[in-house]
Design a protein around this motif. Sequence first.
Motif, mmCIF file in Angstrom:
data_model
loop_
_atom_site.group_PDB
_atom_site.id
_atom_site.type_symbol
_atom_site.label_atom_id
_atom_site.label_comp_id
_atom_site.label_asym_id
_atom_site.label_seq_id
_atom_site.Cartn_x
_atom_site.Cartn_y
_atom_site.Cartn_z
ATOM 1 N N PRO A 68 -5.312 -0.809 4.446
ATOM 2 C CA PRO A 68 -6.352 -1.530 3.704
ATOM 3 C C PRO A 68 -6.103 -3.036 3.747
ATOM 4 O O PRO A 68 -4.958 -3.474 3.830
ATOM 5 N N THR B 137 -7.024 -0.543 -2.570
ATOM 6 C CA THR B 137 -6.142 0.593 -2.223
ATOM 7 C C THR B 137 -6.478 1.882 -2.974
ATOM 8 O O THR B 137 -5.921 2.928 -2.661
ATOM 9 N N ASN C 134 0.846 -1.196 0.000
ATOM 10 C CA ASN C 134 0.000 0.000 0.000
ATOM 11 C C ASN C 134 0.883 1.248 0.000
ATOM 12 O O ASN C 134 1.074 1.898 1.014
ATOM 13 N N TYR D 77 -5.209 5.044 2.112
ATOM 14 C CA TYR D 77 -5.750 4.422 3.319
ATOM 15 C C TYR D 77 -4.603 3.916 4.179
ATOM 16 O O TYR D 77 -3.616 3.422 3.654
ATOM 17 N N LYS D 78 -4.768 4.006 5.504
ATOM 18 C CA LYS D 78 -3.682 3.617 6.409
ATOM 19 C C LYS D 78 -3.374 2.119 6.328
ATOM 20 O O LYS D 78 -2.242 1.712 6.218
#
Length: 282
Positions: free
Chosen positions: A147, A123, A88, A144-145
């Motif tokens: 996912p 993501t 990510n 997103y922190k």
Amino acid sequence: MAKQKNKLTQPFLKWAGGKRQLLPEIKKYIPKKINTYYEPFIGAGAVLFDLQPKKALINDINSELINTYKVIRDDVDNLLEELKKHINEQDYFYEIRDLDRTPKYKDLSDVEKAARIIYLNKTCFNGLFRVNSQGQFNVPFGKYKNPQIVNEIVLRAVNHYLSNNEVTILNGDYETAVANATKGDFVYFDPPYDPVSDTSSFTGYSLDGFNRDAQIRLRDVFVELDKRGCKVLLSNSATDFIKDIYSDFNIEIVSASRNINSVASKRGKIDEVLVMNYELKR
């Protein structure tokens, strides 16, 4: 219907027009007895995975999506291994996203393509599957922190359902998909919706869009299935146009929350219709 339903069998992608919000309403109108379940616009499969019929035929025009279903059914172990390689991270995301703009894309295996789609879906911004007019994925990075790129429990549950039941998976036109549907079968249509306004048209997940001529062609297929003795249920937006072309059938107006919209103010409750060619015995 399957005797013992597995609650972990659920959509593995977020999808525009996904039916999770509408499921409680849809379930009220599903016939008790079904021979074969047909879903020609399968999308994320919320209704299929909730019903878990023993005999089903699913279809979608989107070849990337259908490849992913087949890989989950046929090669889930390698898919999970491939998903674990993805990270990510913004630059990496764009590198993977842009593969379909390069000659390298055709060298990807089916497993790599399926992992790519799941990774991008988890993501990207707002979990949207959208392609441009060239068929290239074009949603930006979601930032997103944490996912859940590898949801092994859900993927294995979906694999188990698809492998242990008689589920035919097609990639083509919806009319071809229902060609063999006969009396006693149940067809659920969830097409791209008729736009509520000129600006709300969300036709990004199929290249050809789905205009009003396409909606009328679908209505004609609905009528043909009705004549064959199939039970048919269709969801769509509650526009005057849709209510008019299906005026010969039973129409229920329902409200659904819509979370997938790039404009926050456009999310929220919108009226939808459920059209059916049968009366439910209450």
